[in-house]
Structures are given as C-alpha cells and as structure tokens.
Scaffold this motif. Structure first.
Motif, PDB file in Angstrom:
ATOM      1  N   ILE A 327     -27.350  81.937 -71.746  1.00  0.00           N
ATOM      2  CA  ILE A 327     -26.143  82.625 -71.627  1.00  0.00           C
ATOM      3  C   ILE A 327     -25.716  83.043 -72.933  1.00  0.00           C
ATOM      4  CG2 ILE A 327     -23.862  82.467 -70.930  1.00  0.00           C
ATOM      5  CD1 ILE A 327     -25.731  82.771 -68.604  1.00  0.00           C
ATOM      6  N   ALA A 328     -25.593  82.213 -73.964  1.00  0.00           N
ATOM      7  CA  ALA A 328     -24.952  82.436 -75.555  1.00  0.00           C
ATOM      8  C   ALA A 328     -25.779  83.677 -75.852  1.00  0.00           C
ATOM      9  CB  ALA A 328     -25.330  81.222 -76.203  1.00  0.00           C
ATOM     10  N   LEU A 331     -23.924  86.827 -73.706  1.00  0.00           N
ATOM     11  CA  LEU A 331     -22.608  87.026 -73.578  1.00  0.00           C
ATOM     12  C   LEU A 331     -21.920  87.073 -74.742  1.00  0.00           C
ATOM     13  CD1 LEU A 331     -21.806  84.459 -70.446  1.00  0.00           C
ATOM     14  CD2 LEU A 331     -22.294  87.277 -70.388  1.00  0.00           C
ATOM     15  N   GLN A 333     -19.075  85.900 -76.977  1.00  0.00           N
ATOM     16  CA  GLN A 333     -18.152  84.882 -76.879  1.00  0.00           C
ATOM     17  C   GLN A 333     -16.682  85.366 -77.197  1.00  0.00           C
ATOM     18  OE1 GLN A 333     -19.550  82.179 -79.467  1.00  0.00           O
ATOM     19  NE2 GLN A 333     -21.151  81.337 -78.004  1.00  0.00           N
ATOM     20  N   LEU A 336     -14.905  87.419 -74.363  1.00  0.00           N
ATOM     21  CA  LEU A 336     -14.638  86.780 -72.990  1.00  0.00           C
ATOM     22  C   LEU A 336     -13.496  85.495 -73.408  1.00  0.00           C
ATOM     23  CD1 LEU A 336     -18.241  85.597 -71.629  1.00  0.00           C
ATOM     24  CD2 LEU A 336     -16.534  87.248 -70.672  1.00  0.00           C
ATOM     25  N   SER A 374     -22.560  75.249 -70.951  1.00  0.00           N
ATOM     26  CA  SER A 374     -21.936  76.318 -70.453  1.00  0.00           C
ATOM     27  C   SER A 374     -20.800  76.698 -71.107  1.00  0.00           C
ATOM     28  CB  SER A 374     -22.298  76.571 -69.040  1.00  0.00           C
ATOM     29  OG  SER A 374     -23.480  76.364 -68.625  1.00  0.00           O
ATOM     30  N   THR A 377     -20.723  76.705 -74.698  1.00  0.00           N
ATOM     31  CA  THR A 377     -21.308  77.843 -75.385  1.00  0.00           C
ATOM     32  C   THR A 377     -20.455  79.135 -75.215  1.00  0.00           C
ATOM     33  OG1 THR A 377     -23.530  76.482 -75.000  1.00  0.00           O
ATOM     34  CG2 THR A 377     -23.466  79.242 -75.389  1.00  0.00           C
ATOM     35  N   ILE A 378     -19.995  79.368 -73.918  1.00  0.00           N
ATOM     36  CA  ILE A 378     -19.502  80.696 -73.883  1.00  0.00           C
ATOM     37  C   ILE A 378     -18.061  80.599 -74.290  1.00  0.00           C
ATOM     38  CG2 ILE A 378     -18.663  82.266 -71.744  1.00  0.00           C
ATOM     39  CD1 ILE A 378     -20.752  81.054 -70.108  1.00  0.00           C
TER      40      ILE A 378
END
Length: 454
Positions: A327-328, A331, A333, A336, A374, A377-378
């Motif tokens: 995911i990292a 996406l 960061q 978001l 998650s 990380t996000i």
C-alpha cells in the motif's frame, strides 16, 4: 522418512536461528533465505490454518503483489515483508519455550489457586489483575495458567464472567508490556519510538481499563447472585509470593540486561534468554523425578514439536507486513494525509476515528497487526499532526480489545477451546458489553493526555 510436522518444526527453528544469527554476523542473502523458509513453512501448514485466516491472508498477499506490480517494487515488497515477519516469529518462539515450565511451576500454581479462591464479589478484579501481572511477562502462558478457574466453573454465567475478566485483564497488558506482540508491532510501525517513552502512560491506562471494567461488571450484575459455587479458600504464604515474583523479575531483568549489553531489540533478547532460562527452570522442577539431561531433552522435544501451531501467526503477520509495504508503494501519503487534515482538522476526532476503525475491523475478522501497519504507513503521525506517543498509546489501548472482540484472533480461539464455546459467541456476544466501555476509557485517557501533556 521425515514427517511433514517434523519438517515444518525444523524449518521454523531454522528461521529463528537465522534471524538471531544475522543480528550479530553478516549472512549473505539472509533476506531471501528467510523469506523462502517462511513461504515453505506456511505452504506446508496452510491446510491446517482456519478458513477465515486463509482467505484474509491470501487477499492481503494478492493485493500486495498487485500493488508491487503497479509500483514495480514487487520483489522488495515480498522479500522485505516476509523478512520483517521473522522478528515476530522469534518472539512467539521464545514464548513457546516458557509455557511448559510455567504450567509445571509449583509456586505459580499456588499463586493461581490463591487468585482464583478470592471472595466471589471481588474475583473479577483479582482475576483481571492476576492475569495482567502474569501475562505481562509470560504472555499467553500466563493466561493459560489461570484458565483452570474457567474450566472448573459449572454455571454458564459464572464461566462467561470469569472468561471476560481473564480476557480483559490479558488484553490490557498490550498497553505497556514489552513482551507483548502488540508492543513490538507498534514500535516497528513507528520508528524512533522507544518503549520507555510511553510505558508509564500505558501502564496507567491499563489500570484504568481494568478498574473501569470491574466497576461496570458490578453495576451490570448488581441484582444477580454473585456466584453459585463455593468459595475455595487456599493457603498462601509470603514465601510462595516471593518465589513467584522472583521468577518473573529474574526473567525480565535478564532480558532487559541483554537488551542493554548487546543493543538488541526485546524479541531478540527474549529469544536469547528464554531457551536456557526455561531449560534450567524446567530441570529444577523435575529434580527427583527425571535426570537433568532427560528433563532438558523432554523440554526441547516438546517445544520444537509445538512450533507448527504458530502457522496462523506466520501467515497473518507475513501477509500484513507485505500489505503495508504494498500500500505504501502506491498511495501518496502526503495527499491522503492532507485530505484527512482538511476533512477532520481536529486531532481528537482523528484519534476517535482510529479507535473506531481498529475495533470494527477486528470484529469483522481483520487482525489489528494489519490495521496498525496500514494506518501508520498511509497516515504517518507527523503528517496528520499527532505525536507518535499518542498514536502508539491509541494503537496499544485498542490492540488487546480488538483481539478480544475478534472471533478469529489467537486469544479468542484459545478461550474458545478452554470454555468449549464458539469463538464468535465470545467475540461478538460476551466481550462487547465490557470491551466497549473499556474502549471509551482508552479514548478519554489518550485524548486527555494529548490535551494536557502533548
């Protein structure tokens, strides 16, 4: 011909040896070798893993690989994700060594009998603090030691209340104990943070959680009979208490000394300490019954034979680490986090959202390790404007409660076997009545701490 169970035991043992060795010496291609061994171990044991964990694990792995293909980092996502899993596996390995001498310890058995024989009106509180103290160092072995009181309960209502007491007392340990897997996950998810930075705050939060749950239990059951079963008074001496706490203090002091001397993390230190500590402890218990060599051989055999049962942990933690990296890699960061800051500019609201997310996703079957990795990380703490310590305490306060309310967690499955009750009944029906008030206590404590100190 070697059996599959023996093969998987030896593979798990080799994973732990490699993980321990590469801390002190350079091992070429150690990441690739460790990742390959974890894959082989999970493949051998896959059919024995419960279906929900199989499905969730495979979904996370597929999503991770897709993310890796999009970002063109699939190889590092797979290898690094699985290699990171090894640090958690060595902690489970260390705890496995301790469970056998714990269950045979005369002083710990006497302590257990003393705790479980208290005044029925206060037994909820005694059990919760008892399992909290033992579990903080002995982990699941401490919980296992006290489950006898649940097995002996004949009334279903008594069994339910005692089970809730044990699970909440055990769950709250994650708030501060360095020997708990939740603490290790959070420390790895939030680099730069040290256990001592927030251990005192976590301990205070755990005490409030237990006291609050005990008070709420007494209110809910105020008009009910306290207990239908006789109060079994047992003799207990100060000598036994000293012996019990001496064992626990010796284990934690040696482990923390290894951390300082060799500058290693707690899972590695406990992996170094637990096998010889357990061997000496177990052999001492068998004096007059078995020769020292025979006792040591028996413990080694039981421990290694028991390693394949860690199959669930290997799949879930491996998949979660891969998912976080995947995911990292795709996406943005900053974008978001900026969106979250725009929609929810209040830090306290973000904390509440994290708590609700962890509890709900865990109740639906998602292990908190996936949620913690998650979210961290996000939405890194520095990008959403919340201190790392506050995020850590939020994660840890919810970790144990999440696993208690999940029908698929190791704690719930363990208590399901003890009580002979379906895990979904424990997670979805038994626990919410007291876990939800505890969740509110976590929110109040963390938000209050943020506004007063951080």
């Amino acid at each position: 011909m070697i059996s599959l169970r023996t093969l998987s035991s030896l593979i798990f043992l080799l994973i732990c040896i490699l993980t321990l060795a590469e801390v002190f010496i350079f091992l070429p291609n150690s990441t690739e070798i460790t990742a390959t061994l974890i894959c082989i171990f999970v493949a051998i044991e896959f059919t024995k893993i419960p279906l929900p964990q199989q499905i969730s694990g495979l979904i996370l792995v597929v999503i991770s690989i897709i993310c890796g293909l999009v970002s063109e980092e699939w190889r590092s996502i797979i290898l690094d994700g699985l290699a990171r899993t090894s640090i958690f596996l060595v902690l489970f390995f260390a705890v496995t060594w301790l469970q056998f001498p714990v269950n045979d310890s005369p002083s710990l058995k006497a302590t257990r009998d003393h705790i479980t024989s208290r005044d029925p009106r206060k037994r909820f509180l005694y059990l919760a603090f008892g399992v909290h103290a033992l579990g903080s160092i002995l982990n699941i072995a401490g919980l296992s030691l006290l489950t006898k009181v649940v097995k002996d309960a004949k009334n279903i209502e008594v069994k339910r209340r005692l089970s809730i007491s044990l699970m909440l007392g055990f769950a709250s340990v994650s708030c501060w104990s360095p020997f708990f897997i939740g603490m290790i996950v959070v420390l790895m998810a939030l680099p730069g943070l040290k256990w001592l930075d927030f251990a005192v705050y976590g301990f205070l939060m755990s005490v409030f959680m237990i006291l609050g749950a005990s008070y709420f239990d007494r209110i809910v059951h105020a008009k009910q009979k306290v207990n239908n079963e006789p109060n079994r008074v047992t003799k207990f001496s100060t000598i036994i208490l000293i012996k019990s706490f001496s064992i626990l203090l010796l284990l934690i002091s040696i482990t923390l000394s290894v951390v300082e001397i060799f500058q290693v993390n707690i899972p590695i230190a406990l992996t170094i300490v637990a096998p010889p500590f357990s061997l000496i402890w177990f052999a001492q218990q068998k004096i007059g019954k078995l020769k020292i060599f025979s006792a040591s051989t028996k413990l080694v055999r039981m421990t290694i034979t028991d390693l394949p049962r860690l199959r669930n942990e290997a799949l879930v933690f491996g998949a979660a680490n891969m998912f976080g990296l995947g995911i990292a890699s795709v996406l943005p960061q900053e974008d978001l986090s900026q969106t979250i800051n725009t929609v929810f500019p209040w830090a306290d609201v973000k904390i509440i959202l994290i708590i609700i997310t962890m509890i709900l996703l865990s109740a639906l079957g998602l292990h908190p390790v996936i949620t913690v990795i998650s979210i961290s990380t996000i939405f890194p703490p520095h990008l959403i404007g919340i201190d790392k310590i506050i995020i850590a305490l939020t994660f840890l306060g919810c970790w144990g409660l999440s696993t208690s309310m999940s029908p698929f967690s190791g704690t719930t499955l363990f208590m399901s076997r003890v009580t002979d009750t379906p895990p979904h009944q424990i997670g979805w029906y038994w626990m919410p009545i007291l876990a939800l008030p505890s969740t509110i206590i976590v929110a109040i404590f963390v938000i209050g701490l943020r506004n007063i100190i951080f």
